[in-house]
Write a protein that holds these residues in place. Structure first.
Motif, PDB file in Angstrom:
ATOM      1  N   THR A   1       0.836  -1.199   0.000  1.00 57.56           N
ATOM      2  CA  THR A   1       0.000   0.000   0.000  1.00 57.56           C
ATOM      3  C   THR A   1       0.873   1.253   0.000  1.00 57.56           C
ATOM      4  OG1 THR A   1      -0.168   0.021   2.408  1.00 57.56           O
ATOM      5  CG2 THR A   1      -1.888  -1.159   1.205  1.00 57.56           C
ATOM      6  N   ASN A   2       0.329   2.320  -0.550  1.00 56.95           N
ATOM      7  CA  ASN A   2       1.003   3.621  -0.623  1.00 56.95           C
ATOM      8  C   ASN A   2       2.363   3.499  -1.313  1.00 56.95           C
ATOM      9  OD1 ASN A   2       1.313   6.363  -0.329  1.00 56.95           O
ATOM     10  ND2 ASN A   2       1.852   6.270   1.842  1.00 56.95           N
ATOM     11  N   CYS A   3       2.348   2.965  -2.517  1.00 61.74           N
ATOM     12  CA  CYS A   3       3.577   2.762  -3.294  1.00 61.74           C
ATOM     13  C   CYS A   3       4.007   4.078  -3.936  1.00 61.74           C
ATOM     14  CB  CYS A   3       3.355   1.692  -4.356  1.00 61.74           C
ATOM     15  SG  CYS A   3       2.814   0.119  -3.647  1.00 61.74           S
ATOM     16  N   THR A   4       5.253   4.450  -3.740  1.00 58.33           N
ATOM     17  CA  THR A   4       5.723   5.754  -4.212  1.00 58.33           C
ATOM     18  C   THR A   4       6.879   5.671  -5.205  1.00 58.33           C
ATOM     19  OG1 THR A   4       7.197   5.976  -2.312  1.00 58.33           O
ATOM     20  CG2 THR A   4       4.981   6.910  -2.082  1.00 58.33           C
ATOM     21  N   VAL A   5       7.501   4.498  -5.340  1.00 55.83           N
ATOM     22  CA  VAL A   5       8.633   4.337  -6.264  1.00 55.83           C
ATOM     23  C   VAL A   5       8.320   3.189  -7.214  1.00 55.83           C
ATOM     24  CG1 VAL A   5      11.062   3.709  -6.488  1.00 55.83           C
ATOM     25  CG2 VAL A   5      10.339   5.217  -4.633  1.00 55.83           C
ATOM     26  N   THR A   6       8.458   3.444  -8.513  1.00 55.69           N
ATOM     27  CA  THR A   6       8.272   2.410  -9.530  1.00 55.69           C
ATOM     28  C   THR A   6       9.621   2.081 -10.145  1.00 55.69           C
ATOM     29  OG1 THR A   6       6.039   3.181 -10.038  1.00 55.69           O
ATOM     30  CG2 THR A   6       7.135   1.836 -11.711  1.00 55.69           C
ATOM     31  N   ILE A   7       9.963   0.792 -10.166  1.00 58.67           N
ATOM     32  CA  ILE A   7      11.206   0.341 -10.791  1.00 58.67           C
ATOM     33  C   ILE A   7      10.822  -0.433 -12.046  1.00 58.67           C
ATOM     34  CG2 ILE A   7      13.366  -0.918 -10.471  1.00 58.67           C
ATOM     35  CD1 ILE A   7      12.725  -0.819  -7.403  1.00 58.67           C
ATOM     36  N   PRO A   8      11.069   0.122 -13.229  1.00 58.25           N
ATOM     37  CA  PRO A   8      10.716  -0.570 -14.471  1.00 58.25           C
ATOM     38  C   PRO A   8      11.528  -1.854 -14.660  1.00 58.25           C
ATOM     39  CG  PRO A   8      11.172   1.762 -14.866  1.00 58.25           C
ATOM     40  CD  PRO A   8      11.635   1.451 -13.476  1.00 58.25           C
ATOM     41  N   ALA A   9      11.040  -2.733 -15.525  1.00 58.42           N
ATOM     42  CA  ALA A   9      11.743  -3.983 -15.837  1.00 58.42           C
ATOM     43  C   ALA A   9      13.161  -3.676 -16.289  1.00 58.42           C
ATOM     44  CB  ALA A   9      10.996  -4.750 -16.920  1.00 58.42           C
ATOM     45  N   GLY A  10      14.125  -4.430 -15.751  1.00 59.60           N
ATOM     46  CA  GLY A  10      15.521  -4.273 -16.134  1.00 59.60           C
ATOM     47  C   GLY A  10      16.237  -3.101 -15.497  1.00 59.60           C
ATOM     48  N   GLN A  11      15.578  -2.394 -14.582  1.00 61.13           N
ATOM     49  CA  GLN A  11      16.174  -1.217 -13.938  1.00 61.13           C
ATOM     50  C   GLN A  11      16.401  -1.484 -12.451  1.00 61.13           C
ATOM     51  OE1 GLN A  11      16.961   1.690 -15.730  1.00 61.13           O
ATOM     52  NE2 GLN A  11      16.483   0.344 -17.447  1.00 61.13           N
ATOM     53  N   ALA A  12      17.051  -0.536 -11.786  1.00 60.00           N
ATOM     54  CA  ALA A  12      17.346  -0.675 -10.366  1.00 60.00           C
ATOM     55  C   ALA A  12      17.045   0.622  -9.615  1.00 60.00           C
ATOM     56  CB  ALA A  12      18.800  -1.055 -10.158  1.00 60.00           C
ATOM     57  N   PHE A  13      16.806   0.480  -8.344  1.00 59.10           N
ATOM     58  CA  PHE A  13      16.677   1.600  -7.403  1.00 59.10           C
ATOM     59  C   PHE A  13      17.817   1.465  -6.416  1.00 59.10           C
ATOM     60  CE2 PHE A  13      15.536   2.598  -3.018  1.00 59.10           C
ATOM     61  CZ  PHE A  13      15.120   3.910  -3.098  1.00 59.10           C
ATOM     62  N   HIS A  14      18.525   2.561  -6.168  1.00 59.52           N
ATOM     63  CA  HIS A  14      19.548   2.543  -5.128  1.00 59.52           C
ATOM     64  C   HIS A  14      19.250   3.678  -4.166  1.00 59.52           C
ATOM     65  CE1 HIS A  14      23.253   1.788  -3.033  1.00 59.52           C
ATOM     66  NE2 HIS A  14      23.443   3.101  -3.023  1.00 59.52           N
ATOM     67  N   GLY A  15      19.104   3.333  -2.911  1.00 57.32           N
ATOM     68  CA  GLY A  15      18.831   4.339  -1.898  1.00 57.32           C
ATOM     69  C   GLY A  15      18.404   3.681  -0.611  1.00 57.32           C
ATOM     70  N   SER A  16      17.951   4.484   0.307  1.00 58.27           N
ATOM     71  CA  SER A  16      17.564   3.989   1.623  1.00 58.27           C
ATOM     72  C   SER A  16      16.216   3.268   1.571  1.00 58.27           C
ATOM     73  CB  SER A  16      17.468   5.143   2.614  1.00 58.27           C
ATOM     74  OG  SER A  16      17.048   4.659   3.867  1.00 58.27           O
ATOM     75  N   LEU A  17      16.183   2.082   2.154  1.00 53.62           N
ATOM     76  CA  LEU A  17      14.918   1.346   2.280  1.00 53.62           C
ATOM     77  C   LEU A  17      14.218   1.649   3.603  1.00 53.62           C
ATOM     78  CD1 LEU A  17      15.580  -2.226   0.836  1.00 53.62           C
ATOM     79  CD2 LEU A  17      14.449  -0.278  -0.231  1.00 53.62           C
ATOM     80  N   THR A  18      14.823   2.493   4.427  1.00 53.65           N
ATOM     81  CA  THR A  18      14.281   2.771   5.751  1.00 53.65           C
ATOM     82  C   THR A  18      12.805   3.197   5.728  1.00 53.65           C
ATOM     83  OG1 THR A  18      16.488   3.309   6.579  1.00 53.65           O
ATOM     84  CG2 THR A  18      14.618   4.121   7.872  1.00 53.65           C
ATOM     85  N   PRO A  19      12.366   4.074   4.810  1.00 53.60           N
ATOM     86  CA  PRO A  19      10.953   4.469   4.859  1.00 53.60           C
ATOM     87  C   PRO A  19       9.988   3.443   4.251  1.00 53.60           C
ATOM     88  CG  PRO A  19      12.066   5.696   3.137  1.00 53.60           C
ATOM     89  CD  PRO A  19      13.122   4.892   3.865  1.00 53.60           C
ATOM     90  N   TYR A  20      10.502   2.435   3.585  1.00 50.22           N
ATOM     91  CA  TYR A  20       9.642   1.490   2.867  1.00 50.22           C
ATOM     92  C   TYR A  20       9.377   0.243   3.698  1.00 50.22           C
ATOM     93  CZ  TYR A  20      10.800   4.619  -0.853  1.00 50.22           C
ATOM     94  OH  TYR A  20      10.965   5.756  -1.593  1.00 50.22           O
ATOM     95  N   ASN A  21       8.148  -0.231   3.628  1.00 49.39           N
ATOM     96  CA  ASN A  21       7.748  -1.407   4.396  1.00 49.39           C
ATOM     97  C   ASN A  21       7.373  -2.601   3.547  1.00 49.39           C
ATOM     98  OD1 ASN A  21       7.896  -0.579   7.243  1.00 49.39           O
ATOM     99  ND2 ASN A  21       6.527   1.044   6.552  1.00 49.39           N
ATOM    100  N   SER A  22       7.299  -2.424   2.222  1.00 46.73           N
ATOM    101  CA  SER A  22       6.968  -3.563   1.373  1.00 46.73           C
ATOM    102  C   SER A  22       7.377  -3.296  -0.069  1.00 46.73           C
ATOM    103  CB  SER A  22       5.469  -3.891   1.434  1.00 46.73           C
ATOM    104  OG  SER A  22       4.680  -2.822   0.975  1.00 46.73           O
ATOM    105  N   ILE A  23       7.383  -4.375  -0.842  1.00 51.17           N
ATOM    106  CA  ILE A  23       7.617  -4.315  -2.279  1.00 51.17           C
ATOM    107  C   ILE A  23       6.464  -5.039  -2.946  1.00 51.17           C
ATOM    108  CG2 ILE A  23       9.049  -6.404  -2.321  1.00 51.17           C
ATOM    109  CD1 ILE A  23      10.742  -4.988  -4.521  1.00 51.17           C
ATOM    110  N   LYS A  24       6.045  -4.558  -4.116  1.00 49.33           N
ATOM    111  CA  LYS A  24       4.920  -5.146  -4.838  1.00 49.33           C
ATOM    112  C   LYS A  24       5.340  -5.376  -6.270  1.00 49.33           C
ATOM    113  CE  LYS A  24       0.010  -4.218  -5.615  1.00 49.33           C
ATOM    114  NZ  LYS A  24      -1.054  -3.233  -5.329  1.00 49.33           N
ATOM    115  N   LEU A  25       5.175  -6.608  -6.754  1.00 44.39           N
ATOM    116  CA  LEU A  25       5.487  -6.952  -8.144  1.00 44.39           C
ATOM    117  C   LEU A  25       4.192  -6.988  -8.934  1.00 44.39           C
ATOM    118  CD1 LEU A  25       8.045  -9.835  -7.562  1.00 44.39           C
ATOM    119  CD2 LEU A  25       8.457  -7.372  -7.664  1.00 44.39           C
ATOM    120  N   VAL A  26       4.149  -6.238 -10.043  1.00 48.38           N
ATOM    121  CA  VAL A  26       2.940  -6.154 -10.854  1.00 48.38           C
ATOM    122  C   VAL A  26       3.285  -6.299 -12.329  1.00 48.38           C
ATOM    123  CG1 VAL A  26       1.688  -4.723  -9.187  1.00 48.38           C
ATOM    124  CG2 VAL A  26       3.068  -3.626 -10.939  1.00 48.38           C
TER     125      VAL A  26
END
Length: 69
Positions: A43-68
């Motif tokens: 819930t309350n997803c704020t960052v989208t990582i497209p296929a084949g891409q990456a996110f680098h940064g702090s995971l501290t504020p995030y509580n879940s990941i969702k694959l769609v």
């Protein structure tokens, strides 16, 4: 470097004790996306990582990941 976590199915996955900087790869193909979410259970997803891409940064504020598709 080996992956810390791998997810194989669409859906939401809650984080446990994930703090600080991480690199999150979306190794899916096509239009599949990985979403980083502030709330639990994808819930309350704020960052989208497209296929084949990456996110680098702090995971501290995030509580879940969702694959769609």
């Amino acid at each position: 470097m080996a992956s810390e976590h791998r997810y194989y199915y669409y859906g939401s996955y809650n984080f446990v004790n994930e703090f600080g900087d991480h690199t999150v790869w979306n190794n899916q193909t096509g239009g599949a996306r990985a979403l980083l979410c502030l709330g639990y259970n994808g819930t309350n997803c704020t960052v989208t990582i497209p296929a084949g891409q990456a996110f680098h940064g702090s995971l501290t504020p995030y509580n879940s990941i969702k694959l769609v598709a």
